[in-house]
Design a protein around this motif. Structure first.
Motif, PDB file in Angstrom:
ATOM      1  N   ALA A   1      -8.334  -4.024  -3.470  1.00 45.56           N
ATOM      2  CA  ALA A   1      -9.027  -3.496  -2.160  1.00 45.56           C
ATOM      3  C   ALA A   1      -8.169  -2.458  -1.672  1.00 45.56           C
ATOM      4  O   ALA A   1      -7.309  -2.045  -1.968  1.00 45.56           O
ATOM      5  CB  ALA A   1      -8.997  -4.770  -1.354  1.00 45.56           C
ATOM      6  N   HIS A   2      -9.137  -1.531  -1.113  1.00 47.89           N
ATOM      7  CA  HIS A   2      -8.575  -0.093  -0.619  1.00 47.89           C
ATOM      8  C   HIS A   2      -7.819  -0.432   0.778  1.00 47.89           C
ATOM      9  O   HIS A   2      -8.130  -1.540   1.405  1.00 47.89           O
ATOM     10  CB  HIS A   2      -9.675   0.843  -0.327  1.00 47.89           C
ATOM     11  N   TYR A   3      -6.828   0.300   0.607  1.00 49.29           N
ATOM     12  CA  TYR A   3      -5.742   0.119   1.808  1.00 49.29           C
ATOM     13  C   TYR A   3      -6.421   0.025   3.319  1.00 49.29           C
ATOM     14  O   TYR A   3      -6.049  -0.478   4.156  1.00 49.29           O
ATOM     15  CB  TYR A   3      -4.756   0.893   1.897  1.00 49.29           C
ATOM     16  N   ARG A   4      -7.658   0.771   3.290  1.00 44.39           N
ATOM     17  CA  ARG A   4      -8.176   1.072   4.600  1.00 44.39           C
ATOM     18  C   ARG A   4      -9.283  -0.254   4.725  1.00 44.39           C
ATOM     19  O   ARG A   4     -10.142  -0.224   5.684  1.00 44.39           O
ATOM     20  CB  ARG A   4      -8.785   2.338   4.724  1.00 44.39           C
ATOM     21  N   SER A   5      -9.680  -0.893   3.898  1.00 44.57           N
ATOM     22  CA  SER A   5     -10.592  -2.110   3.966  1.00 44.57           C
ATOM     23  C   SER A   5      -9.919  -3.443   3.951  1.00 44.57           C
ATOM     24  O   SER A   5      -8.787  -3.709   3.793  1.00 44.57           O
ATOM     25  CB  SER A   5     -11.256  -2.235   2.484  1.00 44.57           C
ATOM     26  N   VAL A   6     -10.539  -4.580   4.880  1.00 47.77           N
ATOM     27  CA  VAL A   6     -10.064  -5.507   5.034  1.00 47.77           C
ATOM     28  C   VAL A   6     -10.047  -6.470   3.520  1.00 47.77           C
ATOM     29  O   VAL A   6     -10.924  -6.125   2.628  1.00 47.77           O
ATOM     30  CB  VAL A   6     -11.100  -6.558   5.859  1.00 47.77           C
ATOM     31  N   LEU A   7      -8.981  -6.926   3.476  1.00 48.66           N
ATOM     32  CA  LEU A   7      -8.688  -7.737   2.151  1.00 48.66           C
ATOM     33  C   LEU A   7      -8.729  -9.339   2.448  1.00 48.66           C
ATOM     34  O   LEU A   7      -7.928  -9.726   3.165  1.00 48.66           O
ATOM     35  CB  LEU A   7      -7.140  -7.395   1.547  1.00 48.66           C
ATOM     36  N   ASP A   8      -9.673  -9.980   1.767  1.00 51.07           N
ATOM     37  CA  ASP A   8      -9.740 -11.346   1.969  1.00 51.07           C
ATOM     38  C   ASP A   8      -9.373 -12.186   0.569  1.00 51.07           C
ATOM     39  O   ASP A   8      -9.681 -11.750  -0.361  1.00 51.07           O
ATOM     40  CB  ASP A   8     -11.097 -11.786   2.144  1.00 51.07           C
TER      41      ASP A   8
ATOM     42  N   ASN B   1      -7.241   5.599  -4.010  1.00 46.07           N
ATOM     43  CA  ASN B   1      -8.220   4.542  -4.062  1.00 46.07           C
ATOM     44  C   ASN B   1      -7.994   3.513  -5.340  1.00 46.07           C
ATOM     45  O   ASN B   1      -8.404   3.732  -6.678  1.00 46.07           O
ATOM     46  CB  ASN B   1      -9.642   5.142  -4.362  1.00 46.07           C
TER      47      ASN B   1
ATOM     48  N   THR C   1      -3.137   0.827   7.424  1.00 47.52           N
ATOM     49  CA  THR C   1      -3.793  -0.166   6.444  1.00 47.52           C
ATOM     50  C   THR C   1      -4.407  -1.075   7.250  1.00 47.52           C
ATOM     51  O   THR C   1      -4.159  -1.435   8.491  1.00 47.52           O
ATOM     52  CB  THR C   1      -2.742  -0.995   5.627  1.00 47.52           C
ATOM     53  N   ASN C   2      -5.533  -1.796   6.702  1.00 43.08           N
ATOM     54  CA  ASN C   2      -6.454  -2.605   7.328  1.00 43.08           C
ATOM     55  C   ASN C   2      -5.777  -4.058   7.305  1.00 43.08           C
ATOM     56  O   ASN C   2      -4.718  -4.385   6.529  1.00 43.08           O
ATOM     57  CB  ASN C   2      -7.957  -2.665   7.003  1.00 43.08           C
TER      58      ASN C   2
ATOM     59  N   SER D   1       0.812  -1.432  -0.160  1.00 42.59           N
ATOM     60  CA  SER D   1      -0.019   0.095  -0.072  1.00 42.59           C
ATOM     61  C   SER D   1       0.856   1.189   0.085  1.00 42.59           C
ATOM     62  O   SER D   1       0.742   2.301  -0.720  1.00 42.59           O
ATOM     63  CB  SER D   1      -0.965   0.035   1.216  1.00 42.59           C
TER      64      SER D   1
END
Length: 493
Positions: A326-333, A385, A279-280, A53
């Protein structure tokens, strides 16, 4: 005119909880500090996601023609899991486990860290300082905090006095919206707490026990630095008492970054950072990644396919492309399905970019390239984003296909703009590798690899394991993975 003057970047600031217009302290220059790895074990995928990120943020700011000084540290000493028990020093524990000197552990996993990031095409930071290389600066900061009444010595250790800090109206807990009473109620009863005036005080310097391996001389006796102080020492040295951006994973918000704010304000009388970025987390198959549960995979295991979670190996480009959706502040699965979808999407993107060279131009354009290009900038200007940017890049690929089918027209200047924008945002900003080698070049490369595989086979038959391993490792360093199977050795790149 520099490109940054034509764009307005907004950054979500964790401290304010809002997106704020980015105005660097010194026009045209950016100081950015990111908390780097603690090198006592292999770098994990969550680390890769965080550093990726900030690699993209670094790339985009450089693209906007800012002069960026990007500092990412290496923690190679003093990382305690808590302030109470020096036996929880991760380097000491790992050195005993592996029967190595602590600095051998550091070297081993620092090399691993750099090797993995090279696979994912990271730009190196401008400066990569180490905690052990800045012991003097950490001691000096500790002495200043004691002199100014913000810290105290106790039984050979030194602690930051949180209540004294708050008595002066400096608000410990501001980054995480916590107050001292809440911190006090949540503080565990740890061994060594009797050294502290207050349970929430944190270590600046710890006295080394007779059995502790990593130790340095100090005015308080032999010991080692507390974890939080190294980042204040190094960020101040290379970026000044106040700088633009400080980043890291959300797990560092408390206590690490909270302590950094307190140290910076206490030492220098000013908040050390203008924009705090976090980051998330990364999950796999909908669950948190954890060694204890077995839901865990190393970065290279995802690339070489040596795991039980994914049906095949995935090129580092595919992994990078997946992460940035995925946005860096969102959980990435990540999951097998997500990786397969990313591989298909990435292939479509590469094919579209390469198809640009086959488009025939016309005297006029029926497509609006400049508006589309600004949409790409707007995505990155809006708190970096990347998923929205990728959506716009696919819109560009849709235009490429329509133009190639001659359902729309484009003039030569607009075609150059379309091609250049696709390449800049894909390769320079998102940082995926440009894979457009000609078939002839690819055939030659495959021939060389087959020759090396045959040489390795002969080496193995002669029990020359050193040469066999050397061939495998040097190919791996070039992002070419060998896979030994019943039917022989195959490769991917």
């Amino acid at each position: 005119m520099p490109l940054y003057k034509k764009q307005t970047v907004k950054i979500y600031n964790t401290l304010s909880g809002e997106k704020e217009i980015f105005n660097p302290i010194n026009e045209g220059n950016v100081g950015m500090y990111v908390c780097g790895p603690t090198v006592y074990s292999n770098v994990h995928l969550g680390n890769v996601r965080t550093f990726m990120s900030f690699d993209v943020i670094f790339r985009f700011l450089k693209h906007l023609e800012y002069k960026v000084r990007y500092v990412r540290n290496i923690t190679d000493a003093g990382h305690l899991t808590d302030d109470g028990d020096i036996n929880n020093d991760r380097f000491v524990k790992q050195s005993r486990l592996e029967k190595l000197e602590p600095m051998e552990v550091v070297q081993k996993y620092t090399v691993d860290f750099h090797r993995v990031l090279d696979f994912f095409n990271f730009l190196p930071p401008t400066i990569e300082p180490t905690a052990t290389g800045h012991i003097v600066e950490q001691i000096e900061l500790t002495e200043k905090l004691i002199q100014d009444g913000f810290a105290y010595e106790s039984q050979g250790s030194v602690y930051f006095d949180v209540l004294e800090y708050n008595k002066r109206g400096l608000n410990y807990g501001e980054l995480n919206n916590r107050n001292v009473d809440e911190l006090l109620s949540n503080t565990r009863d740890l061994d060594g707490q009797n050294e502290k005036k207050n349970p929430q005080d944190f270590a600046l310097w710890k006295k080394a026990s007779p059995a502790h391996i990593m130790r340095w001389n100090s005015p308080w006796g032999e010991g080692f630095p507390g974890w939080h102080l190294e980042c204040t020492a190094m960020s101040t040295k290379y970026l000044g008492e106040k700088f633009d951006i400080h980043g890291g994973g959300m797990d560092l918000k408390f206590p690490h970054h909270e302590c950094e704010i307190a140290q910076g304000k206490a030492c220098n009388g000013t908040p050390p950072v203008n924009y705090w970025m976090h980051t998330n987390m990364l999950t796999m198959n909908g669950l948190r990644m954890s060694k204890s549960t077995g839901n865990y995979i190393l970065p290279m295991e995802l690339i070489n396919g040596e795991n039980t979670f994914f049906e095949k190996d995935f090129h580092s480009n595919i992994v990078r492309f997946c992460f940035l959706q995925a946005h860096y502040r969102s959980v990435l699965d990540i999951s097998n399905e997500a990786m397969i979808a990313s591989e298909k999407g990435f292939t479509r993107l590469m094919e579209g970019i390469h198809l640009c060279s086959e488009i025939e131009t016309s005297p006029s354009s029926s497509v609006d390239i400049l508006s589309w290009k600004q949409n790409c900038y707007d995505a990155m200007n809006d708190d970096f984003n990347t998923p929205i940017l990728i959506a716009h890049l696919f819109e560009g690929i849709r235009m490429v296909n329509v133009l190639n089918d001659k359902r729309e027209t484009i003039n030569p200047n607009d075609l150059d703009e379309l091609k250049n924008t696709l390449e800049v945002f894909t390769f320079d900003v998102l940082g995926v590798k440009n894979e457009k080698a000609s078939n002839n070049t690819t055939n030659k490369l495959e021939g060389v690899i087959e020759m090396l595989i045959e040489m390795r086979k002969v080496a193995r038959e002669n029990k020359n394991w050193a040469l066999s391993d050397e061939i495998r490792d040097k190919l791996l360093a070039l992002d070419i993975q060998l896979k030994d199977g019943k039917e022989g050795t195959s490769f991917t790149f």
